[in-house]
Design an enzyme around this catalytic site. Structure first.
Site, PDB file in Angstrom:
ATOM      1  N   ASP A  58      19.650 -34.326  24.765  1.00 56.10           N
ATOM      2  CA  ASP A  58      18.533 -34.298  23.750  1.00 56.10           C
ATOM      3  C   ASP A  58      17.901 -32.940  23.525  1.00 56.10           C
ATOM      4  OD1 ASP A  58      15.665 -34.286  22.570  1.00 56.10           O
ATOM      5  OD2 ASP A  58      15.076 -36.111  23.778  1.00 56.10           O
ATOM      6  N   ASN A  85      21.140 -29.789  13.541  1.00 52.60           N
ATOM      7  CA  ASN A  85      20.994 -30.711  12.560  1.00 52.60           C
ATOM      8  C   ASN A  85      19.825 -31.875  12.896  1.00 52.60           C
ATOM      9  OD1 ASN A  85      21.788 -32.876  10.206  1.00 52.60           O
ATOM     10  ND2 ASN A  85      22.485 -33.915  12.079  1.00 52.60           N
ATOM     11  N   SER A 136      17.664 -27.563   7.129  1.00 54.67           N
ATOM     12  CA  SER A 136      16.146 -27.816   6.741  1.00 54.67           C
ATOM     13  C   SER A 136      16.156 -28.890   5.757  1.00 54.67           C
ATOM     14  CB  SER A 136      15.675 -26.373   6.154  1.00 54.67           C
ATOM     15  OG  SER A 136      14.261 -26.532   5.597  1.00 54.67           O
ATOM     16  N   TYR A 150       6.135 -32.507   8.893  1.00 52.80           N
ATOM     17  CA  TYR A 150       7.448 -32.315   8.576  1.00 52.80           C
ATOM     18  C   TYR A 150       8.021 -31.096   8.284  1.00 52.80           C
ATOM     19  CZ  TYR A 150      12.372 -33.397   6.957  1.00 52.80           C
ATOM     20  OH  TYR A 150      13.850 -33.139   6.993  1.00 52.80           O
ATOM     21  N   LYS A 154       9.685 -27.568   9.121  1.00 52.86           N
ATOM     22  CA  LYS A 154      10.908 -26.904   8.288  1.00 52.86           C
ATOM     23  C   LYS A 154      10.652 -25.617   7.728  1.00 52.86           C
ATOM     24  CE  LYS A 154      13.811 -30.402   8.773  1.00 52.86           C
ATOM     25  NZ  LYS A 154      14.874 -30.290   9.656  1.00 52.86           N
ATOM     26  N   THR A 185      21.144 -40.940   4.283  1.00 51.84           N
ATOM     27  CA  THR A 185      21.489 -40.562   5.536  1.00 51.84           C
ATOM     28  C   THR A 185      21.195 -41.619   6.699  1.00 51.84           C
ATOM     29  OG1 THR A 185      19.581 -39.486   6.036  1.00 51.84           O
ATOM     30  CG2 THR A 185      21.496 -38.228   5.247  1.00 51.84           C
TER      31      THR A 185
END
Length: 280
Positions: A58, A85, A136, A150, A154, A185
């Site tokens: 993790d 990622n 990102s 979020y 980033k 994804t």
């Protein structure tokens, strides 16, 4: 024959991470695939036992990162490409987002990648080369209602990475910031996206983003395999870009955002420039 590259990829069990891993394997490289739960990688490991190794980690457990990186280098001799990622979606207005949610997301999207980057840099400097790929988002260049937390993480990752690129360039180390738009994804899949408790007062703003995420799984236009190929092409370029928007939606959004910023700066340029001390 060229020497296979050693890739260390986080969040490798699905989405971009798995696509990048598969692309590297297809190119004849060796992948160290990092995931919280490695069972999802069993089939890929079985198919490519000489090219893929799965490690349970993790990335928010930063205390283990130095140990993991040192072990990989000890057994493989080097790390050529680090791909940060691992990540997830978080949806909620600023007022809806709890401090715990915000801190948890920063742990995942900023502090984990920063720790991994620090861990690999001494080895890359010693070998006078390498690449760090920071996954990102188009949300790392601009934000909108519901994606405040979020995008904050980033934006922070991109700020760190832009400075990093200048710092490590003398050692032959590349930094690539990847800014995907909507790709298929599983990031919006059931149980994948996190939602802050909803307030009716933001139904028309952040609420619209909630509905988009809830209904968006499986309809995104982007192909992760093509994204992986584009990343490889960028890393192989004679002059790699610092930022790589992926998907027509990302390219359009970034260009429109840059135009809007330029318009604002030029509209207020006279006042902005007039804030210096008056000369005697």
């Amino acid at each position: 024959m060229s020497i296979p590259k050693i890739w260390l990829i986080t969040g490798a069990s699905s989405g971009f991470g798995r696509a990048i891993a598969q692309d590297a394997i297809d190119a004849g490289d060796i992948v160290i695939a990092v995931a919280r739960r490695t069972a999802a990688l069993d089939e890929l490991v079985a198919a490519h036992p000489d090219q893929l190794e799965a490690i349970a980690l993790d990335v928010t457990d930063t205390a283990r990162i130095d140990e993991v990186v040192a072990d990989v280098v000890a057994r493989h001799g080097r790390i050529d490409v680090l791909v940060n990622n691992a990540g997830r979606t978080q949806v909620g207005a600023v007022e809806e987002t709890t401090e715990a949610e915000l801190r948890g997301l920063f742990d995942l999207h900023l502090f984990g990648p920063a720790a991994l980057t620090r861990a690999v840099l001494p080895h890359m400097r010693a070998q006078r080369g390498g690449a760090i790929v920071q996954m990102s988002s188009v949300g790392g260049q601009l934000s909108f209602a519901g994606f405040s937390a979020y995008s904050a993480t980033k934006f922070a990752l991109e700020g760190l990475s832009e400075a990093l690129a200048e710092e490590v360039a003398p050692f032959g180390i590349k930094v690539l910031i990847v800014e995907p738009g909507a790709f298929r994804t599983g990031l919006f899949g059931p149980g994948a996206a996190a939602f802050s408790p909803e307030s009716d007062v933001y139904a028309d703003t952040a609420g619209a983003t909630r509905r988009m995420v809830e209904a968006g799984d499986g309809t995104q236009p982007g192909d992760p395999a093509k994204a992986a190929a584009a990343i490889r092409a960028a890393l192989s370029a004679e002059k790699p870009p610092l930022r790589l928007p992926l998907g027509a939606d990302s390219v359009d959004a970034v260009l429109d955002h840059l135009d809007a910023i330029r318009e604002d700066v030029l509209a207020w340029e006279k006042i902005s420039r007039a804030t210096t001390f008056d000369e005697d």
